[in-house]
Motif scaffolding. Structure first.
Motif, PDB file in Angstrom:
ATOM      1  N   CYS A   1     -66.449 -53.134  52.154  1.00 17.14           N
ATOM      2  CA  CYS A   1     -65.239 -53.765  52.699  1.00 17.14           C
ATOM      3  C   CYS A   1     -64.136 -53.696  51.647  1.00 17.14           C
ATOM      4  CB  CYS A   1     -65.514 -55.227  53.075  1.00 17.14           C
ATOM      5  SG  CYS A   1     -64.035 -56.166  53.496  1.00 17.14           S
ATOM      6  N   VAL A   2     -62.991 -53.181  52.048  1.00 18.75           N
ATOM      7  CA  VAL A   2     -61.815 -53.158  51.191  1.00 18.75           C
ATOM      8  C   VAL A   2     -60.808 -54.136  51.783  1.00 18.75           C
ATOM      9  CG1 VAL A   2     -59.962 -51.768  50.218  1.00 18.75           C
ATOM     10  CG2 VAL A   2     -62.216 -50.762  50.543  1.00 18.75           C
ATOM     11  N   ALA A   3     -60.558 -55.225  51.065  1.00 21.27           N
ATOM     12  CA  ALA A   3     -59.573 -56.230  51.492  1.00 21.27           C
ATOM     13  C   ALA A   3     -58.247 -55.901  50.829  1.00 21.27           C
ATOM     14  CB  ALA A   3     -60.041 -57.630  51.123  1.00 21.27           C
ATOM     15  N   ARG A   4     -57.258 -55.534  51.612  1.00 22.18           N
ATOM     16  CA  ARG A   4     -55.994 -55.031  51.073  1.00 22.18           C
ATOM     17  C   ARG A   4     -54.903 -56.085  51.158  1.00 22.18           C
ATOM     18  NH1 ARG A   4     -55.367 -49.755  54.624  1.00 22.18           N
ATOM     19  NH2 ARG A   4     -55.471 -51.395  56.212  1.00 22.18           N
ATOM     20  N   TYR A   5     -54.136 -56.171  50.087  1.00 18.20           N
ATOM     21  CA  TYR A   5     -53.029 -57.112  50.007  1.00 18.20           C
ATOM     22  C   TYR A   5     -51.799 -56.393  49.465  1.00 18.20           C
ATOM     23  CZ  TYR A   5     -56.431 -60.878  50.616  1.00 18.20           C
ATOM     24  OH  TYR A   5     -57.411 -61.697  51.103  1.00 18.20           O
ATOM     25  N   GLY A   6     -50.620 -56.818  49.917  1.00 13.23           N
ATOM     26  CA  GLY A   6     -49.375 -56.331  49.349  1.00 13.23           C
ATOM     27  C   GLY A   6     -49.000 -57.154  48.131  1.00 13.23           C
TER      28      GLY A   6
ATOM     29  N   VAL B   1     -72.426 -56.889  51.474  1.00 13.05           N
ATOM     30  CA  VAL B   1     -71.077 -56.366  51.663  1.00 13.05           C
ATOM     31  C   VAL B   1     -70.464 -56.145  50.288  1.00 13.05           C
ATOM     32  CG1 VAL B   1     -68.809 -56.721  52.685  1.00 13.05           C
ATOM     33  CG2 VAL B   1     -70.835 -57.632  53.829  1.00 13.05           C
ATOM     34  N   PHE B   2     -70.125 -54.903  49.997  1.00  8.91           N
ATOM     35  CA  PHE B   2     -69.441 -54.589  48.747  1.00  8.91           C
ATOM     36  C   PHE B   2     -67.943 -54.817  48.964  1.00  8.91           C
ATOM     37  CE2 PHE B   2     -73.305 -52.041  48.789  1.00  8.91           C
ATOM     38  CZ  PHE B   2     -73.863 -52.365  47.560  1.00  8.91           C
ATOM     39  N   VAL B   3     -67.418 -55.880  48.382  1.00 10.06           N
ATOM     40  CA  VAL B   3     -66.037 -56.299  48.618  1.00 10.06           C
ATOM     41  C   VAL B   3     -65.159 -55.820  47.472  1.00 10.06           C
ATOM     42  CG1 VAL B   3     -64.488 -58.238  49.031  1.00 10.06           C
ATOM     43  CG2 VAL B   3     -66.845 -58.318  49.870  1.00 10.06           C
ATOM     44  N   CYS B   4     -64.076 -55.162  47.826  1.00 11.80           N
ATOM     45  CA  CYS B   4     -63.077 -54.741  46.844  1.00 11.80           C
ATOM     46  C   CYS B   4     -61.733 -55.347  47.233  1.00 11.80           C
ATOM     47  CB  CYS B   4     -62.971 -53.210  46.800  1.00 11.80           C
ATOM     48  SG  CYS B   4     -61.583 -52.596  45.814  1.00 11.80           S
ATOM     49  N   ILE B   5     -61.193 -56.191  46.361  1.00 11.90           N
ATOM     50  CA  ILE B   5     -59.860 -56.745  46.571  1.00 11.90           C
ATOM     51  C   ILE B   5     -58.867 -55.753  45.984  1.00 11.90           C
ATOM     52  CG2 ILE B   5     -58.323 -58.691  46.175  1.00 11.90           C
ATOM     53  CD1 ILE B   5     -60.739 -59.394  47.833  1.00 11.90           C
ATOM     54  N   LYS B   6     -58.038 -55.205  46.840  1.00  9.95           N
ATOM     55  CA  LYS B   6     -57.166 -54.115  46.415  1.00  9.95           C
ATOM     56  C   LYS B   6     -55.719 -54.401  46.804  1.00  9.95           C
ATOM     57  CE  LYS B   6     -56.161 -49.315  47.608  1.00  9.95           C
ATOM     58  NZ  LYS B   6     -56.548 -48.165  48.444  1.00  9.95           N
ATOM     59  N   TYR B   7     -54.810 -54.113  45.865  1.00 16.00           N
ATOM     60  CA  TYR B   7     -53.387 -54.237  46.152  1.00 16.00           C
ATOM     61  C   TYR B   7     -52.807 -52.856  46.407  1.00 16.00           C
ATOM     62  CZ  TYR B   7     -53.054 -59.162  45.149  1.00 16.00           C
ATOM     63  OH  TYR B   7     -53.194 -60.527  45.217  1.00 16.00           O
ATOM     64  N   VAL B   8     -52.075 -52.732  47.495  1.00 18.04           N
ATOM     65  CA  VAL B   8     -51.446 -51.476  47.862  1.00 18.04           C
ATOM     66  C   VAL B   8     -49.946 -51.592  47.640  1.00 18.04           C
ATOM     67  CG1 VAL B   8     -53.208 -50.771  49.514  1.00 18.04           C
ATOM     68  CG2 VAL B   8     -51.377 -52.265  50.261  1.00 18.04           C
ATOM     69  N   PRO B   9     -49.261 -50.485  47.399  1.00 13.27           N
ATOM     70  CA  PRO B   9     -47.828 -50.544  47.081  1.00 13.27           C
ATOM     71  C   PRO B   9     -46.945 -50.802  48.287  1.00 13.27           C
ATOM     72  CG  PRO B   9     -48.567 -48.273  47.105  1.00 13.27           C
ATOM     73  CD  PRO B   9     -49.792 -49.113  47.289  1.00 13.27           C
ATOM     74  N   VAL B  10     -47.166 -51.925  48.949  1.00  9.67           N
ATOM     75  CA  VAL B  10     -46.313 -52.388  50.038  1.00  9.67           C
ATOM     76  C   VAL B  10     -46.088 -53.879  49.824  1.00  9.67           C
ATOM     77  CG1 VAL B  10     -47.092 -50.655  51.691  1.00  9.67           C
ATOM     78  CG2 VAL B  10     -48.278 -52.835  51.556  1.00  9.67           C
ATOM     79  N   PRO B  11     -45.010 -54.435  50.348  1.00 11.42           N
ATOM     80  CA  PRO B  11     -44.786 -55.873  50.166  1.00 11.42           C
ATOM     81  C   PRO B  11     -45.838 -56.732  50.856  1.00 11.42           C
ATOM     82  CG  PRO B  11     -42.764 -54.757  50.814  1.00 11.42           C
ATOM     83  CD  PRO B  11     -43.865 -53.776  51.006  1.00 11.42           C
TER      84      PRO B  11
ATOM     85  N   GLU C   1     -52.205 -45.297  54.025  1.00 13.53           N
ATOM     86  CA  GLU C   1     -50.994 -44.790  54.654  1.00 13.53           C
ATOM     87  C   GLU C   1     -50.875 -45.209  56.115  1.00 13.53           C
ATOM     88  OE1 GLU C   1     -50.681 -40.608  54.040  1.00 13.53           O
ATOM     89  OE2 GLU C   1     -51.325 -40.724  51.950  1.00 13.53           O
ATOM     90  N   ASP C   2     -51.947 -45.788  56.674  1.00 13.06           N
ATOM     91  CA  ASP C   2     -51.909 -46.227  58.059  1.00 13.06           C
ATOM     92  C   ASP C   2     -51.472 -47.677  58.204  1.00 13.06           C
ATOM     93  OD1 ASP C   2     -52.880 -43.765  59.187  1.00 13.06           O
ATOM     94  OD2 ASP C   2     -54.814 -44.267  58.294  1.00 13.06           O
ATOM     95  N   ILE C   3     -51.227 -48.366  57.085  1.00 17.04           N
ATOM     96  CA  ILE C   3     -50.673 -49.715  57.172  1.00 17.04           C
ATOM     97  C   ILE C   3     -49.267 -49.617  57.739  1.00 17.04           C
ATOM     98  CG2 ILE C   3     -50.046 -51.759  55.846  1.00 17.04           C
ATOM     99  CD1 ILE C   3     -52.140 -50.988  53.803  1.00 17.04           C
ATOM    100  N   SER C   4     -48.931 -50.518  58.633  1.00 10.65           N
ATOM    101  CA  SER C   4     -47.653 -50.409  59.330  1.00 10.65           C
ATOM    102  C   SER C   4     -46.475 -50.432  58.363  1.00 10.65           C
ATOM    103  CB  SER C   4     -47.522 -51.557  60.343  1.00 10.65           C
ATOM    104  OG  SER C   4     -47.633 -52.816  59.699  1.00 10.65           O
ATOM    105  N   SER C   5     -46.560 -51.221  57.287  1.00  4.82           N
ATOM    106  CA  SER C   5     -45.454 -51.297  56.339  1.00  4.82           C
ATOM    107  C   SER C   5     -45.480 -50.174  55.319  1.00  4.82           C
ATOM    108  CB  SER C   5     -45.486 -52.643  55.596  1.00  4.82           C
ATOM    109  OG  SER C   5     -46.751 -52.847  54.988  1.00  4.82           O
ATOM    110  N   PHE C   6     -46.499 -49.306  55.372  1.00  2.00           N
ATOM    111  CA  PHE C   6     -46.641 -48.208  54.427  1.00  2.00           C
ATOM    112  C   PHE C   6     -45.937 -46.952  54.917  1.00  2.00           C
ATOM    113  CE2 PHE C   6     -48.427 -44.986  51.787  1.00  2.00           C
ATOM    114  CZ  PHE C   6     -48.987 -45.613  50.685  1.00  2.00           C
ATOM    115  N   ARG C   7     -45.694 -46.863  56.190  1.00  2.33           N
ATOM    116  CA  ARG C   7     -45.273 -45.604  56.791  1.00  2.33           C
ATOM    117  C   ARG C   7     -43.976 -45.113  56.184  1.00  2.33           C
ATOM    118  NH1 ARG C   7     -46.780 -47.248  63.026  1.00  2.33           N
ATOM    119  NH2 ARG C   7     -48.967 -47.619  62.602  1.00  2.33           N
TER     120      ARG C   7
END
Length: 837
Positions: A667-672, A634-644, A194-200
């Motif tokens: 590490c959580v790598a987040r992508y829209g 490093v435990f890497v998780c590629i994660k998509y969040v509901p933002v463009p 929720e702290d992603i700028s495009s998530f607000r």
């Protein structure tokens, strides 16, 4: 979540060691429970183990954790490092820039709707023979008001406002709803997202009991979650079906104009030429639309100019009385005189709004205002003039209904108009093909489509993609349709069902947005589906009667793609649940010590997994299988969040796992869902290391500041929402973590601290940074699991069929995860896993 981008987490192949993970019957852990009074077991384990082994003594860390329950989580540090939201939909363009963008929309958004005059009246009057002017004026009035109600009133003024940070389409609406209510079936939501700028967003106010009640129902009842997902998948599958029907319909309608002009040009010739044009259209897809995109807008602009000019010419020359069609009473006369035939003709009338959904789906490339301007001042009037001109021609030449478009064109302009019409048909097809590629990409990002190869054809526009498998599938299907149906009227019967289906899905989702997010007046909420939903339902009842005449085709395509997407999502959710319940206890790592019960060798090991919390079971398999393990993990998780789009600065979230001597991080790598994971593995590695160094430095600063400024009488309740610091000024942090704790005056407070404030942290920080650089110099190793998902023996037959056979078949034949890594095979280590679901 499984898709093309995070496919690096799984490899669907066999071999290697295996372990069995049996999912327990405990409560389904959701990200929303992290902040609740009843913390999930894994949170207690991690906090407890951290208390035991962290920071120079267990008592010190225990005191720090208890006195700062809202201390900035290390997973939040990176997310809060960027100040100021970058909203995609806030495009402060000048008037001239907006007008230029509106001109560009003609070539991308309105190609499909702009070519509808090629076949609308010919299909309508194939159902209703022309006996008098009532049929002509009634059909014209019906077309005019259909365009005015659906594209103009519904999409231009209402639906376009329901955008997701400037992105439109079915999945954009779904992601928007997912941000306001936790309706995703995949439980990988995090508070830090929720702290992603495009998530607000602005959550529903407590005064709006209706919105809160709907939100509560969506979150707590799995039935509503599944129903919403099924609705979204249905709309998406129909859009993909449109990508098959639009090229067939548009190209064949344009080519059929040669039948009356070229002697001997019969139906067989139309089919052959259409197939050749279609093969040419699909063969150039690999070059990308960007290389020919600058031609689209001028060609479509010329096309709309021709429509308006020829329409005015025919109105003036043949019959000005067609203006009477503005009186909606002629719609009543049309139905009263023709009865069931008029109702059947609605299937042809709905073709005048084909491509209306493109106004919303292609919003990400333009602005709302540019699309509104283009439709209001160019597309709408030009289409009205075109249909009125054809109606005026039919007043004097009622026998020309079958070829009305080309017959109404002055003979001296036939060949120029034919060339422009063919180009416009290809451009309209191009728009739907690109939309199909985008839908597949978004479906993959949300874990609803198997991994396929995606090629990005433009370095400037991230929306321009090419999917070879989908492209060839569309080409083969289009050729089969043209060769089988051999008539635009039969294809039109199939075309209308897909269009109306997508519109009804968008009406339902926008109604939900009005209830949950906009919190509109209940009267307006009820009027929206009552007006637009009723019109669309009437059209649906008409086109469904054409199932035996070709209408079964879009239903077959939609069912095929819906089955694939639902089975993939179903299997992915079960696999994720199995991984969550098979996590390794932190106590086990503490017992093993910093050596992890094996030899630590120089290097960085990237353990890919899907979990955003906890230690994945693959790590235990790695410790058992490998003779040594890397010095930094490093435990890497590629994660998509509901933002463009997720800004690059906010891409990574880090958290330390265990004591510093372990050198282990999560590490959580987040992508829209519109983001591109095209970076080279070296770029990704460098970005990850830079972010990790930044995390280590900020962590050291925070600990130093805390140890120097925290008062002993800090409130210690774990659910307290504020923390005070006794520096020269106090800072209060609330549940709204949009403002970085380490920003502004807090950052200046850190910078102003004397060097004596860091006496013990500086050597430790330098040691960790030097260890990280040494490990980086030794290289990276990608530690992956190639897993098999199997249903338990006691499962129902249907579940076994879906998981063991259908889902297993898709996993074995989709794009392998290692294909997305683009790293040398010698840097990859894979271990076998079996997930029992």
């Amino acid at each position: 979540m499984e898709d093309e981008e995070d496919g690096i987490q799984e490899v669907a192949s066999s071999g290697g060691a295996s372990t069995r993970l049996v999912r327990s019957e405990s409560r389904w852990v959701d990200g929303s429970e992290v902040d609740s009074a009843e913390s999930p077991p894994w949170l207690d384990e991690e906090v407890e183990s951290t208390r035991t082994v962290s920071g120079g003594g267990s008592m010190t860390m225990r005191r720090r954790l208890s006195k700062k329950p809202k201390r900035v989580d290390s997973l939040d540090v990176e997310a809060m490092s960027v100040h100021g939201a970058q909203h995609h939909d806030n495009k402060n363009l000048s008037i001239w820039a907006t007008l230029a963008m509106a001109f560009q929309t003609l070539g991308v958004v309105y190609g499909d709707m702009g070519t509808s005059p090629l076949y609308v009246f010919s299909d309508v009057f194939s159902k209703v023979p022309i006996k008098s002017e009532v049929e002509i004026l009634g059909a014209l009035s019906l077309v005019m008001y259909t365009i005015a109600i659906i594209p103009f009133a519904k999409y231009v003024f209402i639906v376009l406002k329901a955008n997701d940070n400037g992105e439109g389409g079915t999945f954009a609406l779904y992601s928007l709803i997912c941000r306001y209510a936790k309706v995703s079936l995949l439980p990988n939501q995090q508070r830090a997202d929720e702290d992603i700028s495009s998530f607000r967003l602005k959550l529903p106010t407590r005064e709006m009991e209706r919105a809160l009640y709907i939100k509560d129902c969506l979150e707590k009842k799995i039935f509503f979650k599944s129903l919403l997902l099924l609705l979204v998948l249905t709309g998406t599958s129909m859009v993909i079906g449109d990508g098959i029907l639009t090229p067939s319909m548009s190209v064949m309608s344009a080519v059929s104009g040669l039948q009356g002009e070229v002697p001997g040009f019969n139906t067989d010739a139309v089919v052959i030429v259409s197939i050749v044009v279609l093969m040419l259209l699909f063969s150039i897809q690999r070059f990308g639309t960007g290389k020919v995109g600058f031609l689209f807008a001028p060609i479509l602009g010329l096309w709309f100019l021709n429509l308006a000019s020829i329409g005015i010419y025919n109105i003036v020359k043949y019959d000005v009385s067609v203006l009477k069609a503005f009186n909606p009473a002629y719609i009543y006369f049309f139905f009263s005189r023709n009865g069931i035939k008029a109702w059947s003709a609605l299937g042809g009338c709905v073709l005048c709004i084909t491509g209306a959904e493109a106004m919303f789906a292609d919003l990400g490339h333009f602005s709302v205002k540019s699309i509104q301007i283009a439709f209001t001042f160019v597309v709408f009037p030009c289409l009205l003039l075109a249909y009125m001109g054809q109606a005026a021609y039919l007043m004097k030449n009622p026998l020309s209904a079958e070829r009305i478009f080309y017959d109404s064109v002055p003979s001296v302009l036939f060949w120029p108009v034919f060339v422009i019409a063919t180009l416009a048909a290809m451009i309209a097809s191009q728009a739907m093909i690109s939309a199909t590629f985008s839908c597949i990409k978004q479906s993959m990002a949300l874990g609803c489509f198997p991994r396929v190869k995606i090629i990005h054809t433009s370095k400037r526009s991230m929306g321009q993609i090419y999917i070879p498998v989908a492209n060839y599938f569309l080409m083969v299907m289009c050729i089969i349709i043209v060769a089988t149906f051999r008539s635009t009227n039969d294809i039109a019967n199939a075309y209308g069902i897909a269009e109306v289906g997508v519109m009804m899905v968008s009406t339902t989702l926008v109604t939900l947005v009005m209830l949950l997010i906009w919190q509109s007046n209940l009267i307006y909420v009820l009027l929206f589906p009552a007006v637009f939903g009723t019109v669309e339902f009437v059209y649906l009842t008409s086109v469904l009667t054409k199932i035996s005449e070709g209408g079964w085709l879009p239903l077959a395509f939609a069912s095929f793609f819906l089955s694939i997407m639902y089975i993939w999502n179903y299997g992915s959710v079960l696999k994720y649940q199995s991984e969550m319940h098979g996590r390794i206890s932190m106590d086990l790592l503490v017992d093993l010590g910093s050596t992890l019960g094996t030899v630590r060798v120089p290097g960085i090991g990237l353990v890919y997994n899907e979990l955003v919390q906890g230690i994945p079971s693959i790590f235990g398999q790695l410790l058992v299988t490998l003779p040594a393990i890397h010095s930094t993990l490093v435990f890497v998780c590629i994660k998509y969040v509901p933002v463009p789009v997720v800004p690059l600065e906010e891409r990574f979230l880090f958290r330390r796992v265990c004591h510093k001597d372990y050198h282990m991080f999560r590490c959580v790598a987040r992508y829209g869902y519109k983001d591109i994971r095209k970076e080279d593995h070296r770029v990704f590695e460098q970005l990850l290391v830079d972010s990790l160094e930044k995390f280590l430095r900020r962590e050291a600063q925070e600990i130093a500041l805390e140890s120097s400024t925290v008062e002993p009488d800090v409130v210690t309740e774990p659910d307290e929402t504020s923390v005070r610091f006794s520096d020269s000024q106090s800072v209060e942090t609330t549940n709204d973590l949009h403002v970085p704790l380490l920003s502004g005056h807090m950052t200046s407070g850190i910078e102003n601290l004397p060097e004596s404030a860091f006496p013990e942290e500086e050597p430790a920080l330098e040691y960790e940074l030097s260890a990280l650089r040494e490990a980086t110099a030794s290289g990276f190793t990608y530690l992956l699991a190639h897993g098999e998902v199997r249903a338990k023996k006691e499962s129902f037959f249907v579940k076994k069929l879906m998981v063991n056979y259908f889902y297993g078949f898709l996993r074995r034949n989709c794009r392998a995860g290692t294909a997305n890594l683009r790293v040398p095979h010698m840097d990859i280590i894979r271990v076998g896993m079996t997930y029992m679901v």
